[in-house]
Design an enzyme around this catalytic site. Structure first.
Site, PDB file in Angstrom:
ATOM      1  CG  ASP A  41      14.614  35.084  19.632  1.00 44.72           C
ATOM      2  OD1 ASP A  41      14.634  34.900  18.404  1.00 44.72           O
ATOM      3  OD2 ASP A  41      14.791  36.194  20.155  1.00 44.72           O
ATOM      4  CG  ASP A  42      17.466  33.747  16.714  1.00 46.70           C
ATOM      5  OD1 ASP A  42      16.373  34.155  16.287  1.00 46.70           O
ATOM      6  OD2 ASP A  42      18.477  34.479  16.785  1.00 46.70           O
ATOM      7  CB  CYS A  81      12.940  38.863  16.001  1.00 48.05           C
ATOM      8  SG  CYS A  81      14.329  37.863  16.522  1.00 48.05           S
ATOM      9  NE  ARG A  85      10.134  37.464  18.210  1.00 50.51           N
ATOM     10  CZ  ARG A  85      10.362  36.698  19.269  1.00 50.51           C
ATOM     11  NH1 ARG A  85       9.622  36.816  20.354  1.00 50.51           N
ATOM     12  NH2 ARG A  85      11.342  35.819  19.267  1.00 50.51           N
ATOM     13  CE  LYS A 138      13.260  39.160  20.181  1.00 55.85           C
ATOM     14  NZ  LYS A 138      14.407  38.536  19.516  1.00 55.85           N
ATOM     15  CG  HIS A 140      11.903  42.389  18.518  1.00 58.67           C
ATOM     16  ND1 HIS A 140      12.881  41.599  17.972  1.00 58.67           N
ATOM     17  CD2 HIS A 140      12.285  43.672  18.278  1.00 58.67           C
ATOM     18  CE1 HIS A 140      13.817  42.352  17.435  1.00 58.67           C
ATOM     19  NE2 HIS A 140      13.469  43.611  17.602  1.00 58.67           N
ATOM     20  CB  SER A 163      16.997  41.164  20.206  1.00 54.27           C
ATOM     21  OG  SER A 163      16.106  40.814  19.191  1.00 54.27           O
ATOM     22  CG  HIS A 238      18.406  36.370  19.858  1.00 50.38           C
ATOM     23  ND1 HIS A 238      19.488  37.182  20.117  1.00 50.38           N
ATOM     24  CD2 HIS A 238      17.804  36.889  18.761  1.00 50.38           C
ATOM     25  CE1 HIS A 238      19.534  38.141  19.210  1.00 50.38           C
ATOM     26  NE2 HIS A 238      18.514  37.992  18.375  1.00 50.38           N
ATOM     27  CG  ASP A 290      12.100  34.157  16.548  1.00 46.38           C
ATOM     28  OD1 ASP A 290      12.902  33.199  16.640  1.00 46.38           O
ATOM     29  OD2 ASP A 290      12.474  35.338  16.572  1.00 46.38           O
ATOM     30  CG  ASN A 291      14.243  33.799  13.532  1.00 42.40           C
ATOM     31  OD1 ASN A 291      13.828  34.838  14.033  1.00 42.40           O
ATOM     32  ND2 ASN A 291      15.402  33.268  13.888  1.00 42.40           N
ATOM     33  CE  LYS A 311      18.095  36.423  13.642  1.00 41.95           C
ATOM     34  NZ  LYS A 311      18.273  36.724  15.060  1.00 41.95           N
TER      35      LYS A 311
HETATM   36 MG    MG Z   1      14.551  35.251  16.331  1.00 38.68          MG
END
Ligand code: MG
Length: 470
Positions: A41-42, A81, A85, A138, A140, A163, A238, A290-291, A311
């Site tokens: 994540d991130d 996110c 996803r 996660k 989300h 998150s 994240h 994811d980003n 992001k």
């Molecule tokens: Mg993310």
């Protein structure tokens, strides 16, 4: 009377034809490879040592990249996110499922919407071929019961359903800086869920990554005799950042590096388990994010390397991420510069498992297997960059056209509509520094036409992110 040699020959032929021969097993592709998608994540394009980070050490991911393929033009479906996803899960641009919005960028704990149950997820695809499926980490994609993983094809779920910085608590009078740079789990009253039951609140995030890694390893061991699909979506890196004691203070990059070391350690444990269970050569492992990195968190956010911004934006740093694929003996090792996207995972793994794609809807994925197997280069030619429900940019081959540009997560997110769109050649100018629109009017037109065609195929659906309780 036949000789003993004759019977030996017949027996050997029987073994060979019935698939008992070791050679035969390793030469022939199994039509049901196991699939593991590890989703950080991130985590930014520049955050792994195999993507050039000078002080974050990720030896297991580096090995995975050496033994498999490292993609340098791999993208996500959105720069935040929830829509990202949704794109991975469905193989469809999130605009088609209502999972992107101009009113709210992601889902919140009190959001009423989620990934509609009439969407078909990768897990549901795999179930059609008899796979055991698990989501760890996660989610989300909706917190209401009907949107949780159990409603989307997953046999089991263990994780924080959104998150790790949500459900703020005990933070009155505490500065933003204190909450994040001196993070304590008491500030984030997020639930840890097993299937549909809350088992811990606030989730002890100090041991979260370790527990996710352990859950992944246990799932593989438990299901080694069946084909399986494992979606391991880490909540980290994240913010707020947390790591187990074992990793705290270990990285020269600071806490962010410690967190990545722990995620990388889990990758090592997963690969080791695959080897020990004899599943190594029949398991596709994919690692991506994811980003892009959340740059406003300074040293607690990651790095997009040479790519612009991070992001939340449609600059490359928001949407281009590491993409590593490994399946020894099947995936041809090397660095791949073709374009790929998490949108393509749905199509690619469906094809690998011999499952038909849904015929009653548009899917946006490309089957990347010819590139993965080294038999061709039928990759992705184009990509649409959405922010919310609007198209900000589009890529066709080497060229990317920006219609709107905008920073993210700062006080003044200046939005610029470009009457004359900006054109960049991402092969010669991956940093998006030199606008070459004036010199290439035909390229501008070509991409505009492609975007118009894409738009004409998008039907309006309910915005799933807009409504919240209260
Ligand atoms: Mg993310």
């Amino acid at each position: 009377m036949k000789s003993a040699n004759y019977y030996f020959l017949v027996f050997t032929l029987f073994l060979f034809n019935s698939g008992f021969s070791q050679n035969k097993i390793s030469e022939e592709p199994n039509n049901k490879p196991n699939i593991i998608i590890i989703f950080a994540d991130d985590l930014g394009y520049g955050d792994l040592s195999c993507y050039g980070h000078p002080t974050i050490m990720t030896p297991n991911l580096d090995r995975m990249a050496t033994e498999g393929q490292k993609w340098t033009n791999f993208y996500v479906a959105a720069s935040v996110c929830t829509p990202s996803r949704a794109g991975l899960m469905t193989g469809r641009y999130p605009i088609r499922s209502g999972m992107c919005s101009d009113k709210s960028r992601v889902l919140f704990p009190n959001s009423t919407g989620g990934l509609p149950t009439n969407e078909i997820t990768i897990a549901e695809q795999m179930k059609k071929a008899g796979y055991v499926t698990a989501a760890v980490g996660k989610w989300h994609l909706g917190y209401q019961k009907e949107y949780l993983p159990a409603s989307h094809g997953f046999d089991s779920y263990f994780g924080i359903p959104y998150s790790n910085d949500m459900d703020r608590a005990n933070a009155e009078g505490v500065s933003h800086k204190e909450i994040f740079w001196n993070a304590d789990i008491k500030y984030f009253n997020v639930p840890l869920i097993k299937n549909e039951t809350e088992i811990e609140r606030p989730a002890n995030q100090n041991t979260l990554t370790k527990r996710y890694n352990d859950a992944a390893v246990n799932f593989i061991k438990k299901n080694q005799k069946k084909p399986f699909f494992l979606y391991l979506a880490h909540n980290l890196p994240h913010v707020p950042l947390f790591a187990s004691k074992e990793f705290l203070g270990k990285s020269k990059r600071g806490l962010y590096g410690d967190v990545l070391m722990e995620i990388d350690d889990g990758v090592g444990k997963i690969l080791k388990t695959l080897k020990e269970t004899g599943l190594d050569k029949n398991t596709l492992v994919v690692f991506t994010s994811d980003n892009g990195p959340w740059l406003v968190y300074n040293d607690h956010g990651g790095s997009a390397g040479l790519l612009k911004d991070g992001k939340g934006t449609s600059w490359e740093g928001g949407m281009r991420v590491p993409g590593i694929f490994r399946m020894p003996g099947k995936i041809k090792p090397g660095t791949v510069t073709e374009i790929g996207s998490t949108l393509d995972l749905f199509t690619t793994v469906s094809k690998m498992a011999n499952i038909d794609l849904p015929q009653d809807r548009i899917t946006d994925g490309i089957d990347l297997s010819s590139i993965l197997y080294g038999t061709g280069n039928d990759g992705r030619e184009n990509l649409i960059y959405y922010r919310g429900q609007k198209i900000y940019a589009a890529r066709k081959g080497a060229y990317k056209l920006h219609f709107i540009t905008q920073t993210a997560y700062v006080k003044d997110t200046k939005k610029t509509f470009h009457k004359k769109p900006l054109l960049f050649n991402l092969e010669t100018d991956p940093e998006e520094r030199f606008n070459i629109a004036i010199e290439n009017p035909e390229k501008v037109k070509e991409i505009e036409k492609m975007v118009d065609e894409h738009k004409s195929g998008v039907k309006p659906v309910k915005d799933q992110l807009a409504e919240r309780i209260n």
